[in-house]
Each structure stands twice: as C-alpha cells, then as structure tokens.
Design a protein around this motif. Sequence first.
Motif, PDB file in Angstrom:
ATOM      1  N   LYS A  90       5.161  21.163  61.038  1.00 43.03           N
ATOM      2  CA  LYS A  90       4.447  20.095  60.348  1.00 43.03           C
ATOM      3  C   LYS A  90       4.289  18.984  61.380  1.00 43.03           C
ATOM      4  O   LYS A  90       5.146  18.110  61.542  1.00 43.03           O
ATOM      5  CB  LYS A  90       5.207  19.621  59.089  1.00 43.03           C
ATOM      6  CG  LYS A  90       5.358  20.709  58.034  1.00 43.03           C
ATOM      7  CD  LYS A  90       4.008  21.233  57.554  1.00 43.03           C
ATOM      8  CE  LYS A  90       4.170  22.354  56.542  1.00 43.03           C
ATOM      9  NZ  LYS A  90       2.923  23.019  56.225  1.00 43.03           N
ATOM     10  N   ARG A  97      10.894  18.342  54.104  1.00 44.66           N
ATOM     11  CA  ARG A  97      10.365  18.422  52.738  1.00 44.66           C
ATOM     12  C   ARG A  97      10.706  19.760  52.082  1.00 44.66           C
ATOM     13  O   ARG A  97      10.584  20.817  52.703  1.00 44.66           O
ATOM     14  CB  ARG A  97       8.851  18.239  52.764  1.00 44.66           C
ATOM     15  CG  ARG A  97       8.427  16.900  53.338  1.00 44.66           C
ATOM     16  CD  ARG A  97       6.911  16.741  53.315  1.00 44.66           C
ATOM     17  NE  ARG A  97       6.491  15.617  54.104  1.00 44.66           N
ATOM     18  CZ  ARG A  97       6.487  14.350  53.675  1.00 44.66           C
ATOM     19  NH1 ARG A  97       6.873  14.073  52.459  1.00 44.66           N
ATOM     20  NH2 ARG A  97       6.081  13.388  54.478  1.00 44.66           N
ATOM     21  N   ASN A  98      11.062  19.686  50.804  1.00 43.92           N
ATOM     22  CA  ASN A  98      11.343  20.896  50.039  1.00 43.92           C
ATOM     23  C   ASN A  98      10.139  21.831  50.020  1.00 43.92           C
ATOM     24  O   ASN A  98      10.299  23.049  50.042  1.00 43.92           O
ATOM     25  CB  ASN A  98      11.785  20.561  48.614  1.00 43.92           C
ATOM     26  CG  ASN A  98      13.216  20.045  48.573  1.00 43.92           C
ATOM     27  OD1 ASN A  98      14.028  20.375  49.425  1.00 43.92           O
ATOM     28  ND2 ASN A  98      13.517  19.232  47.579  1.00 43.92           N
ATOM     29  N   SER A  99       8.948  21.274  49.993  1.00 42.05           N
ATOM     30  CA  SER A  99       7.748  22.115  49.963  1.00 42.05           C
ATOM     31  C   SER A  99       7.632  22.965  51.224  1.00 42.05           C
ATOM     32  O   SER A  99       7.195  24.120  51.169  1.00 42.05           O
ATOM     33  CB  SER A  99       6.491  21.257  49.791  1.00 42.05           C
ATOM     34  OG  SER A  99       6.377  20.316  50.852  1.00 42.05           O
ATOM     35  N   THR A 100       8.060  22.434  52.368  1.00 45.98           N
ATOM     36  CA  THR A 100       8.025  23.212  53.611  1.00 45.98           C
ATOM     37  C   THR A 100       9.111  24.279  53.607  1.00 45.98           C
ATOM     38  O   THR A 100       8.883  25.403  54.052  1.00 45.98           O
ATOM     39  CB  THR A 100       8.173  22.295  54.842  1.00 45.98           C
ATOM     40  OG1 THR A 100       7.237  21.221  54.736  1.00 45.98           O
ATOM     41  CG2 THR A 100       7.907  23.065  56.127  1.00 45.98           C
ATOM     42  N   LYS A 102      10.250  25.762  50.965  1.00 41.52           N
ATOM     43  CA  LYS A 102       9.751  26.794  50.050  1.00 41.52           C
ATOM     44  C   LYS A 102       8.684  27.645  50.741  1.00 41.52           C
ATOM     45  O   LYS A 102       8.687  28.862  50.637  1.00 41.52           O
ATOM     46  CB  LYS A 102       9.180  26.153  48.786  1.00 41.52           C
ATOM     47  CG  LYS A 102       8.676  27.152  47.772  1.00 41.52           C
ATOM     48  CD  LYS A 102       8.058  26.459  46.570  1.00 41.52           C
ATOM     49  CE  LYS A 102       7.541  27.387  45.528  1.00 41.52           C
ATOM     50  NZ  LYS A 102       6.870  28.578  45.943  1.00 41.52           N
ATOM     51  N   GLN A 103       7.772  26.991  51.461  1.00 40.61           N
ATOM     52  CA  GLN A 103       6.701  27.695  52.159  1.00 40.61           C
ATOM     53  C   GLN A 103       7.255  28.706  53.162  1.00 40.61           C
ATOM     54  O   GLN A 103       6.871  29.878  53.162  1.00 40.61           O
ATOM     55  CB  GLN A 103       5.802  26.683  52.879  1.00 40.61           C
ATOM     56  CG  GLN A 103       4.665  27.294  53.650  1.00 40.61           C
ATOM     57  CD  GLN A 103       3.849  26.246  54.423  1.00 40.61           C
ATOM     58  OE1 GLN A 103       4.224  25.079  54.519  1.00 40.61           O
ATOM     59  NE2 GLN A 103       2.727  26.683  54.968  1.00 40.61           N
TER      60      GLN A 103
END
Length: 166
Positions: A90, A97-100, A102-103
């Motif tokens: 990123k 980030r949690n979204s990263t 998870k990704q």
Amino acid sequence: MSARSYYSATIKEFLSTYENTIIGEMALQHPFDLNDVTKASWLSEIRILKRELKDIPDGHISLEFKIPRMGKRVDSVVANDGILFLLEFKDGDTEYRNSTFKQVMDYALDLKNFHKGSRDKLIVPIAVPTQAPANSPTIQKYKDGVFRPFGVNQTQIGSAIRAISE
C-alpha cells in the motif's frame, strides 16, 4: 517470464535487472491502460524490493502474480526456502489496516486451495503499508501451513523474510 505473473525471475536476476526493464516487462503483460499512478507504484515497489532482498540472493520473485480462477493479483510473491511470502503493498499508506490484512489473507487462502504448486508450501501473507511506523508483528502459523497475516513497513521486509526462513 511466468504466464501467471507480469514479471518473474530469480531474486539474483531481479537484483541485477534495470528497473525500467522490469517495468517494461510488466507493462507488456498489463491488459489495461497503464496510468502514471500504477507505474509510480510499481517503481516504488521494485526499488523497495531491490533494497530489501539484496541479502536474500537465493529464491524467486514474481510481481503481479495472478491467482488461479479468482481474477485477482497479489503484488509480489517471494519464494525462499520452500516458503511463499505474499506481499501486498500500500504505497504511501501510514497505517496497518484490517482491510489489507483481509485482502492478503484471501490471497493466501486462494493460493493454498486453488493453486496446485502452493498446496504443500508454507504461505506467509504480509501487508506492507510503506510509510507506516516500524512494527513488531506476532508470527503465528495455522495448521494448514498458512500464517496469520501481519504487517511490516518498507524497511522491515527483508528482516521478516529472513527471520521466518530461519
């Protein structure tokens, strides 16, 4: 070059190849319009990886690795000592980030379950927000050989790979 990635080479070859040559090979594989943001992101990733992998001359690297049957691409896969390190960059991000997480975990599970060559490998998903503060991640391996995702910044990639490989 691997049919599964935009660029693929031994780490030793990657380290000795000019940045523009690598970006050129990646651009030839990219099926979409190539914009300045993507080029700048690739260049940043290449420079970071060249710096961080200089003490890891053995192994293999794939950039923009296509995950079978999923239509997704992980930024970088570094194979070292039978371990697959999935790096999701990123560029410019200052936070983990949690979204990263998870990704990159989704990528790890997809490779474990849908890529024959990855089934018997240890898979380490790593989020790399390039401008985040240094992190002391907790390393945890699940029973299936996939590690719990963790994050490091751009200066911690090499040390994380070396620590897990040992």
